[in-house]
Design an enzyme around this catalytic site. Structure first.
Site, PDB file in Angstrom:
ATOM      1  N   LYS A 107       0.856  -1.192   0.000  1.00 16.95           N
ATOM      2  CA  LYS A 107       0.000   0.000   0.000  1.00 16.95           C
ATOM      3  C   LYS A 107       0.884   1.230   0.000  1.00 16.95           C
ATOM      4  O   LYS A 107       2.010   1.205   0.513  1.00 16.95           O
ATOM      5  CB  LYS A 107      -0.900   0.029   1.235  1.00 16.95           C
ATOM      6  CG  LYS A 107      -2.193   0.801   1.015  1.00 16.95           C
ATOM      7  CD  LYS A 107      -3.153   0.007   0.139  1.00 16.95           C
ATOM      8  CE  LYS A 107      -4.460   0.760  -0.078  1.00 16.95           C
ATOM      9  NZ  LYS A 107      -5.419  -0.051  -0.842  1.00 16.95           N
ATOM     10  N   ASN A 234     -17.181   5.883  -6.414  1.00 16.45           N
ATOM     11  CA  ASN A 234     -17.139   4.828  -7.427  1.00 16.45           C
ATOM     12  C   ASN A 234     -17.713   3.502  -6.912  1.00 16.45           C
ATOM     13  O   ASN A 234     -18.547   2.873  -7.563  1.00 16.45           O
ATOM     14  CB  ASN A 234     -15.691   4.621  -7.892  1.00 16.45           C
ATOM     15  CG  ASN A 234     -15.577   3.526  -8.932  1.00 16.45           C
ATOM     16  OD1 ASN A 234     -16.342   3.478  -9.878  1.00 16.45           O
ATOM     17  ND2 ASN A 234     -14.625   2.625  -8.744  1.00 16.45           N
TER      18      ASN A 234
END
Length: 472
Positions: A107, A234
């Site tokens: 990440k 989204n």
């Protein structure tokens, strides 16, 4: 310790430890699985448009290399810190293991509010961040493959791949250094809706299990079920879209400015355009405004989809949640205390660590596409269509009957890239759901689906480490 005092990484560790006792691995190996292997914290200067110099704080964490490359998004947020990036990287390890995507977890994050920077400034920040990752070998098709996350999208991924290829000229697989790119830059069709579609596939599969539905007192299937979605980004938008299109009724949608409710159901696209036009989802025609965004979480419904922020359901409001099923579309929307309350109340929580894996699953397909250098469907689409036309023609000749135009189009259709991507995602989510449920059924002492998902993930990562011979 109250849930407000938990760091995100501590919450992940708490869930891991809860599941670890149901696995066969000894303590040392469990500690290795849990630990973040590499944390890269960096600072670099950029010149703002006004000529001032600003020092940017950024991170990249590689949680596990039991499989390579590492995989995980890059977020732009002024809330970014090392603890959050470590937690999200570790969740990526477990997520990839559950859905059988052969990546380790990673990440990245840059501590900025992207709304406060011009496009040119954001491009400078993104390209400098990429250059720093290249210098430390924290990016590459076989090393570490970033993707979009909160505050980033196709544009930033295009800058990353361009920077990488300019600094690594002639690397034939350079496009595979990052996923979530525009289709014109090596991206894959179907990536945008992948996470929301994966959420739908996962929840639908659970809803199709008669024994599970009987236990929580709901009929089988998603048809007719009342759904509340928190977040119209989204993931929330596409989750709402696929539930609505498959017969569910989206009765409420929440955003940070408030929430709206309609017993007759809401169309997410109409709400989205209303928000774009007015700046708010509130005062949507035919809907009732709710005073606070969080009120939507406590509405009577069958399925609740938190698709926005972390820790929105905690010890203070978990007892008021009336949904029979919670599908965690966001990362970490429930605290460990909320989990305990919901278990007692008989609420089924479908955990984020596999439910929102649609993004990484389709990122895997994009990575494979970049390595193979050919678009999905290019080799077989026309062949399949010609074959289907021949079969249909033969059947019509034999039976003396003909099919209508709609049926003909459906039967003759050869799979396009987006068809294959959606099909691959559906198979992935169905398989993962059954693996988790079978683990849970095999060990009734496991308290909830999240713990069962962690058990599945730990077993897969542990097996990978053991087979590498690192821990004889």
């Amino acid at each position: 310790m109250s849930d407000q005092q938990y760091s995100f990484f501590e919450s992940v560790v708490k869930s891991f430890d809860k599941a670890a006792k149901f696995t066969r691995w000894e303590k040392g190996l469990l500690e290795q699985i849990k630990a973040c292997n590499a944390v890269y914290q960096m600072r670099f200067p950029i010149k703002r448009d006004d000529g001032s110099i600003e020092v940017i704080e950024a991170y990249r964490v590689q949680h596990s290399q039991h499989k390579t490359p590492c995989k995980g998004g890059i977020r732009f947020s002024d809330e970014v810190n090392q603890d959050e990036v470590m937690a999200l990287a570790s969740l990526m390890t477990y997520k990839c293991a559950i859905v059988n995507v052969p990546f380790g977890g990673g990440k990245g994050g840059i501590k900025i509010n992207p709304r406060k920077y011009s496009e040119f400034e954001l491009q400078k920040i993104t390209r400098r961040y990429t250059a720093e990752l290249i210098r430390k070998n924290f990016i590459g098709p076989g090393t570490d493959v970033p993707a979009p996350d909160y505050g980033t999208g196709e544009r930033e991924m295009a800058w990353i791949v361009d920077t990488y290829e300019s600094m690594k000229p002639g690397e034939i697989d350079g496009l595979a250094c990052v996923t979530g790119k525009p289709v014109t830059q090596g991206g894959v069709r179907g990536r945008k809706e992948a996470t929301g579609l994966g959420v739908f596939f996962g929840v639908r599969e659970v809803c199709n299990m008669p024994d599970v539905m009987a236990r929580i007192g709901l009929p089988v299937g998603v048809q007719g079920k009342r759904v509340v979605v928190q977040g119209l980004g989204n993931v929330g938008y596409h989750s709402a879209k696929f539930f609505r299109e498959n017969g569910s009724k989206v009765v409420a949608i929440a955003e940070y400015e408030g929430a709206i409710f309609s017993e007759d159901g809401l169309n997410e696209d109409e709400v989205f355009h209303h928000r774009k036009k007015t700046g708010s989802i509130l005062n949507f025609p035919g809907a009732t405004n709710l005073a606070k965004s969080g009120d939507a979480l406590e509405l009577a419904c069958d399925i609740l989809i938190p698709a926005a922020l972390e820790n929105v359901i905690n010890k203070d409001n978990a007892a008021n949640v009336k949904a029979k099923i919670i599908g965690e579309a966001a990362n970490g929307p429930l605290t460990p205390e909320a989990d305990e309350i919901l278990i007692k109340n008989g609420t089924l929580v479908i955990p984020d660590m596999y439910l929102n894996a649609g993004g990484v699953t389709v990122s895997y397909f994009e990575w494979l596409k970049n390595l193979s250098h050919v678009r999905y469907g290019r080799m077989e689409k026309r062949f399949t269509e010609n074959q289907n036309k021949g079969l249909l023609s033969a059947l019509e000749t034999l039976t003396g009957k003909s099919v209508n135009a709609k049926e003909r189009t459906y039967i003759e259709h050869g799979p396009s890239e987006v068809d294959l991507v959606h099909s691959g995602l559906e198979e992935t989510m169905i398989e993962a759901t059954h693996e988790i449920m079978n683990c849970w059924k095999a060990n009734p002492a496991i308290p909830d689906m999240r713990t069962a998902a962690y058990v599945v993930a730990i077993d897969k990562v542990g097996t990978a480490y053991a087979e590498l011979g690192i821990f004889p």
